[in-house]
Scaffold this active site. Sequence first.
Site, PDB file in Angstrom:
ATOM      1  CB  CYS A   3      -0.981  -0.044   1.174  1.00  0.00           C
ATOM      2  SG  CYS A   3      -2.368   1.125   0.968  1.00  0.00           S
ATOM      3  CG  HIS A  59      -4.181  -3.509   2.462  1.00  0.00           C
ATOM      4  ND1 HIS A  59      -3.255  -3.134   3.419  1.00  0.00           N
ATOM      5  CD2 HIS A  59      -4.779  -2.366   2.045  1.00  0.00           C
ATOM      6  CE1 HIS A  59      -3.293  -1.820   3.565  1.00  0.00           C
ATOM      7  NE2 HIS A  59      -4.205  -1.338   2.742  1.00  0.00           N
ATOM      8  CD  GLU A  97      -2.234  -6.394   4.714  1.00  0.00           C
ATOM      9  OE1 GLU A  97      -2.494  -5.239   5.087  1.00  0.00           O
ATOM     10  OE2 GLU A  97      -1.647  -6.652   3.635  1.00  0.00           O
TER      11      GLU A  97
END
Length: 196
Positions: free
Chosen positions: A76, A176, A178
């Site tokens: 990001c 993202h 994750e």
Amino acid sequence: MIAIINTGCANINSVRFAFERLGKTPTVITSPEQLAGYERAILPGVGHASVAMRRLVDNGWQQAINEYQRPLMGICLGMQLLCESTEEGNVQCLGKIPGEVKALDVGSLTSPHMGWNNLSIQQAHPLTKGLHKDDQVYYVHSFAHTVNDATLVSSEYGQTFSAIVAKDNYAGMQFHPERSAKVGTRLLQNFLDWQL
């Protein structure tokens, strides 16, 4: 051995947990001197680019990242900080990945760009292994890297922008991973497997 660079500009835990789910235990590092001791590193980031960049410079991270010769990936805002410059605060960034970061031209769409979006592979690379054209990842951003030779994967939201970039040992993911379920997990595994 994976280092997560803690500059105070990111939610470190979500990234750490994502690697733990892959059976790895990353170390959150707070000092630039620690970086050289790790096999690969993550530069996460959220917030305003000018504030984050100032922290990198003031705390000695810029030199440590410049000297690092193993795989390092920004996520990001961390990806944007690896680029040459950003319109957000009109600041020069780390310059490890060619290209500028500009405000997304979203037209009548809502900004920031928040939610799931498709990926379009531009170049084959170890970081894109196993990706499919229907795969989606999760975004939260209003600035993006303009597509150029460093772009491995793009997405579209009002305009086409870089989703994954790489140059030498540096890489970045605008979304993202994750938070991107199975696709994100695969991409993080690709980063773990990436050999220079």
